[in-house]
Design an enzyme around this catalytic site. Sequence first.
Site, short mmCIF file in Angstrom:
data_model
loop_
_atom_site.label_atom_id
_atom_site.label_comp_id
_atom_site.label_asym_id
_atom_site.label_seq_id
_atom_site.Cartn_x
_atom_site.Cartn_y
_atom_site.Cartn_z
N ARG A 101 0.87 -1.19 0.00
CA ARG A 101 0.00 0.00 0.00
C ARG A 101 0.90 1.23 0.00
NH1 ARG A 101 -5.34 1.45 3.43
NH2 ARG A 101 -6.05 -0.04 1.89
N HIS A 128 -7.27 0.84 -6.62
CA HIS A 128 -7.47 -0.04 -5.45
C HIS A 128 -8.07 -1.35 -5.96
CE1 HIS A 128 -7.72 -1.29 -1.45
NE2 HIS A 128 -8.49 -0.36 -0.92
N GLN A 131 -9.89 -3.85 -3.52
CA GLN A 131 -11.22 -3.37 -3.14
C GLN A 131 -12.22 -3.68 -4.24
OE1 GLN A 131 -12.23 -1.73 -0.13
NE2 GLN A 131 -14.16 -2.36 -1.05
N ASP A 223 -17.39 6.97 -1.58
CA ASP A 223 -16.13 6.85 -0.84
C ASP A 223 -15.86 8.20 -0.17
OD1 ASP A 223 -13.65 6.01 0.11
OD2 ASP A 223 -12.64 6.10 -1.84
N CYS A 263 -16.61 1.65 0.41
CA CYS A 263 -15.42 0.82 0.67
C CYS A 263 -14.90 0.97 2.09
CB CYS A 263 -14.33 1.15 -0.34
SG CYS A 263 -13.89 2.88 -0.38
N ARG A 291 -13.53 -8.63 1.29
CA ARG A 291 -12.09 -8.39 1.10
C ARG A 291 -11.31 -9.66 1.45
NH1 ARG A 291 -10.12 -3.18 1.15
NH2 ARG A 291 -8.23 -4.27 0.54
N1 CP Z 1 -11.24 -0.01 2.11
C1 CP Z 1 -9.98 -0.10 2.61
O1 CP Z 1 -9.00 -0.28 1.86
O2 CP Z 1 -9.91 -0.03 3.95
P1 CP Z 1 -8.56 0.19 4.78
O3 CP Z 1 -7.99 1.54 4.37
O4 CP Z 1 -8.97 0.15 6.22
O5 CP Z 1 -7.59 -0.91 4.44
#
Ligand code: CP
Length: 306
Positions: A101, A128, A131, A223, A263, A291
């Site tokens: 990430r 992403h 997601q 989002d 999300c 997820r």
């Molecule tokens: N939706 C998502 O990626 O959540 P986090 O940022 O908590 O990993």
Amino acid sequence: MERDVLSVDDLSSEEVTRLLDLSQKVKAHPGDYGEALKGRSVALIFEKPSTRTRVSFELAVAATGGHAVTLSASELQLGRGETIEDTGRVLSRYVDAIVLRTFEQERLEVLARAASVPVINALSDFEHPCQCLADLLTVREVKGELAGRTLTFLGDGNNVAHSLLLGGAKTGMNIRVATPRGFEPIPLIVQRATEIASETRGSVLTTHDAREACAGADVLYTDVWASMGQESEASERALVFQAYQLDAEKVSLGRPDVTVLHCLPAHRGHEITAEVIDGPHSAVWDQAENRLHTQKALLLWLLGAA
Ligand code: CP
């Protein structure tokens, strides 16, 4: 040659469908995959905060018999100037996959070129994909099939919107993205999604008219208005984005059985109202759970274990 998943566009339409099929199998029969990653290790590197991604990846690896090593950039020599290339080369000697990430998409691309094991994008400023797989699985569970369904994304044309445009197009969905002026998804993604949709009988629409975008939708999705790294813009964005709030009026414009997705993390009273996220149309908790299942499937597929 190892496969990387840095973008939804790294997967063909057929691969997205196969991953969703595998996710459904893994979700229905988790015990069948309890040792699938026995003896395999996965490094999870977080240069931004996470709740869902971190926990679901760690548990996905553990539940399939593997071992996850979670690292924040500040704990790594990355934080003291070691390059992402050298980090990738070294980790490739220890682990079977690397999940990252980060901020710029380019950082993932540099890592993937240097690493000799699969690299997975666990969120960048650009996309992403993990997601998106969970989102598609959730829509498939609720609606039965994806092709021909209309999903409207409201708010910022951000990383989540980009992945939904690509993933929706690949599965034959009609994807609408409604944003304020100046916050549209990047033209390259819209162009690519439109190109894909022309082959899958899906469609892509970008608009500034939130109400028009919600009309007759099967799924309404939003989002946060200020993504990670944009916190200083939050109050300014709140004014610009107000007309795009996912509220009861927007839900009433969708189909009577419209499904609401987010999300997460959510900010009730900002991008979504409490009555909508906590209301009868919401599938956000199933979406968050998914997820886990889709990331298990992704790892099993990338590591040739399913
Ligand atoms: N939706 C998502 O990626 O959540 P986090 O940022 O908590 O990993």
